[in-house]
Design an enzyme around this catalytic site. Structure first.
Site, PDB file in Angstrom:
ATOM      1  N   GLU A  50       0.831  -1.209   0.000  1.00 52.38           N
ATOM      2  CA  GLU A  50       0.000   0.000   0.000  1.00 52.38           C
ATOM      3  C   GLU A  50       0.860   1.251   0.000  1.00 52.38           C
ATOM      4  OE1 GLU A  50      -3.343   0.058   2.710  1.00 52.38           O
ATOM      5  OE2 GLU A  50      -3.404   2.239   2.667  1.00 52.38           O
ATOM      6  N   LYS A  65      -7.475  -0.926  11.297  1.00 54.52           N
ATOM      7  CA  LYS A  65      -6.828  -1.346  10.040  1.00 54.52           C
ATOM      8  C   LYS A  65      -5.600  -0.470   9.783  1.00 54.52           C
ATOM      9  CE  LYS A  65      -6.283  -1.378   5.341  1.00 54.52           C
ATOM     10  NZ  LYS A  65      -5.482  -0.478   4.515  1.00 54.52           N
ATOM     11  N   ASP A 100       3.771 -14.481  11.692  1.00 54.19           N
ATOM     12  CA  ASP A 100       2.465 -14.914  11.174  1.00 54.19           C
ATOM     13  C   ASP A 100       1.464 -13.753  11.266  1.00 54.19           C
ATOM     14  OD1 ASP A 100      -0.019 -16.040  10.778  1.00 54.19           O
ATOM     15  OD2 ASP A 100       0.394 -17.841  11.948  1.00 54.19           O
ATOM     16  N   HIS A 153      -2.127  10.437   0.027  1.00 57.09           N
ATOM     17  CA  HIS A 153      -2.406   9.135  -0.561  1.00 57.09           C
ATOM     18  C   HIS A 153      -2.315   9.177  -2.081  1.00 57.09           C
ATOM     19  CE1 HIS A 153      -3.893   5.593   1.499  1.00 57.09           C
ATOM     20  NE2 HIS A 153      -4.361   5.210   0.329  1.00 57.09           N
TER      21      HIS A 153
HETATM   22  C1  MEV Z   1      -5.716   3.339   4.953  1.00 51.48           C
HETATM   23  O1  MEV Z   1      -5.083   2.141   4.572  1.00 51.48           O
HETATM   24  C2  MEV Z   1      -5.777   3.434   6.457  1.00 51.48           C
HETATM   25  C3  MEV Z   1      -6.585   4.613   6.985  1.00 51.48           C
HETATM   26  O2  MEV Z   1      -7.905   4.571   6.453  1.00 51.48           O
HETATM   27  C4  MEV Z   1      -6.630   4.443   8.489  1.00 51.48           C
HETATM   28  C5  MEV Z   1      -7.576   5.386   9.184  1.00 51.48           C
HETATM   29  O3  MEV Z   1      -8.570   5.828   8.587  1.00 51.48           O
HETATM   30  O4  MEV Z   1      -7.310   5.649  10.376  1.00 51.48           O
HETATM   31  C6  MEV Z   1      -5.973   5.920   6.607  1.00 51.48           C
END
Ligand code: MEV
Length: 438
Positions: free
Chosen positions: A84, A278, A294, A391
């Site tokens: 990513e 995430k 793992d 991003h």
């Molecule tokens: C993107 O991979 C992860 C985010 O969405 C985490 C978040 O929103 O805190 C930027």
């Protein structure tokens, strides 16, 4: 329907590819490309092949470094394997930010791992309890050929209990065993011990005086649990609000207030909490993968821990006290630095070398700090200019690669999109306009 591919595993890589070609017409002219990813060192390729089954090639992912992590006064350059874009950049940015503000303070709370013998018994509970009480030490001793080495390293079996689970499932009992596996992740060790323990327990109980011969007793399975809430680590950062300075152009007071609110939202809203966590795991998985650990186990455990009190919540917490911002992450991380892929995969080995060959506990501290850094960067962007800015800048390169751009086109696109919104359409229109004008 395709014919059953019998004996696929026994074929050579070449033959596997030929068979796939014959069975999947759409890849007939493409699949030979897969051979360009074979390693030229045949011995090394053989090792990669043997990590799994039915391998036909290697799957490349970027291996990057997030430098400048100050953790408990020590500096680390953290290897990260992730596909990513912007994850490594975000981690690096947070590391640099906090290195000037005291760095990360991390601490392992405990390193216990856990496994169970799951079994059914419909006789009198008292007889079972009595047998277990009388024979617990003997049973532990009965697996000593398996635990002796680990004991020499300071680990082994830390505890062992009989648990009555009949309130949840008819006739269901567990023997719960706690382990310390030192620097090893220890999955094979734990499972071998559990299976041997189960055999000895069953044999011993069946011939004991307290066993009821007419009753039903059956071992269902013996397996470690990937839920390891007692293999736990905390990492934290804090600093006076005014020392934060402007964050992405926002004054520190507004930033801190919004930052804390954002974390609070992830504590009470499941939709936000999953994305929030995430983001934490974006960093954690990348290091877990780089060190040959793992990542599925880490993910499964992290999410279970996030719902430990009955509702799924943010793994991190933030608050303001006495004009200071505090930000912490507590997460179970069952990691190893010896055994398994850590010694067999050359890049896993190298990752540990880059980190200065940490023991498992130190790797837990580094990993939690990386997760906290990742979370800090994500929330900092979200509550200021939003995440798309950074991003899409990183994503620009992916789009340019997809469009097969030359070096010159890449440079022109980077310059053009410096202050513009990046989207696939905008980039492809721009590149088309360059190409038409040539
Ligand atoms: C993107 O991979 C992860 C985010 O969405 C985490 C978040 O929103 O805190 C930027």
């Amino acid at each position: 329907m395709q014919e059953l591919m019998n004996g696929f595993s026994k074929l050579s890589k070449e033959r596997k590819i030929e068979l796939l070609k014959a069975n999947i017409p759409a890849i007939k002219d493409k699949i030979d490309n897969i051979k360009q990813f074979w390693h030229e060192d045949e011995a090394l390729q053989k090792r990669f092949d043997e990590f799994s089954e039915n391998t036909i090639s290697n799957y490349y992912l970027p291996f990057g470094i997030a430098p400048n992590f100050l953790i408990n006064g020590e500096t680390f350059n953290i290897p990260m394997v992730t596909e990513e874009s912007s994850v490594v950049a975000a981690a690096s940015k947070a590391a640099k930010f906090w290195v000037q503000r005291g760095g990360f303070k991390a601490k392992v709370h405990s390193v216990k791992k856990i496994g169970h013998v799951h079994f059914i018994y419909n006789g009198e509970k008292e007889g079972l309890i009595e047998f277990f009480k009388q024979n617990k030490q003997e049973l532990i001793k009965s697996v000593s050929s398996l635990t002796a080495n680990m004991e020499k390293r300071g680990g082994g079996i830390m505890g062992c209990e009989l648990i009555d689970k009949r309130a949840s499932l008819q006739n269901y009992f567990q023997i719960e065993i706690l382990f310390n596996t030192c620097d090893a992740m220890g999955a094979n060790f734990i499972n071998s011990v559990l299976e041997e323990f189960a055999r000895n327990f069953e044999m011993g109980f069946r011939i004991s005086a307290t066993y009821e011969p007419e009753s039903e007793m059956e071992i269902i399975m013996s397996i470690l649990s990937n839920y390891t809430p007692e293999c736990l680590v905390t990492s934290k950062v804090s600093c006076p609000i005014n020392d934060l300075g402007e964050v992405n152009g926002m004054d520190p007071q507004t930033f801190s207030r919004k930052f804390v609110r954002a974390v609070e939202i992830a504590r009470i809203d499941r939709y936000r909490a999953v994305t929030h966590n995430k983001g934490i795991l974006n960093g954690i998985d990348a290091l877990v993968l780089a060190t040959g650990n793992d990542f599925r186990a880490i993910e499964a455990c992290a999410h279970a821990y996030a719902s430990a009190n009955g509702s799924y919540q943010s793994l991190s917490q933030a608050w303001i006290k006495d004009e200071k911002l505090y930000f912490t992450l507590t997460i179970p991380l069952s990691l190893g630095t010896v055994g398994g892929l850590t010694s067999l995969h050359p890049l896993a080995r190298l990752s540990l070398d880059i980190l200065g060959n940490p023991q498992a506990e130190k790797l837990m501290e580094i990993t939690a700090s990386l997760g906290l850094a990742q979370n800090f960067s994500a929330i900092s962007s979200l509550v200021t200019h939003g995440i798309q800015k950074g991003h899409m800048k990183m994503h620009l390169l992916n789009i340019l690669n997809q469009l097969g751009c030359s070096k010159n086109e890449v440079n022109q696109a980077k310059e053009y999109f410096f202050d513009k919104v990046v989207s696939y359409t905008a980039v492809s229109n721009f590149i088309n306009s360059l190409r038409v004008s040539q």
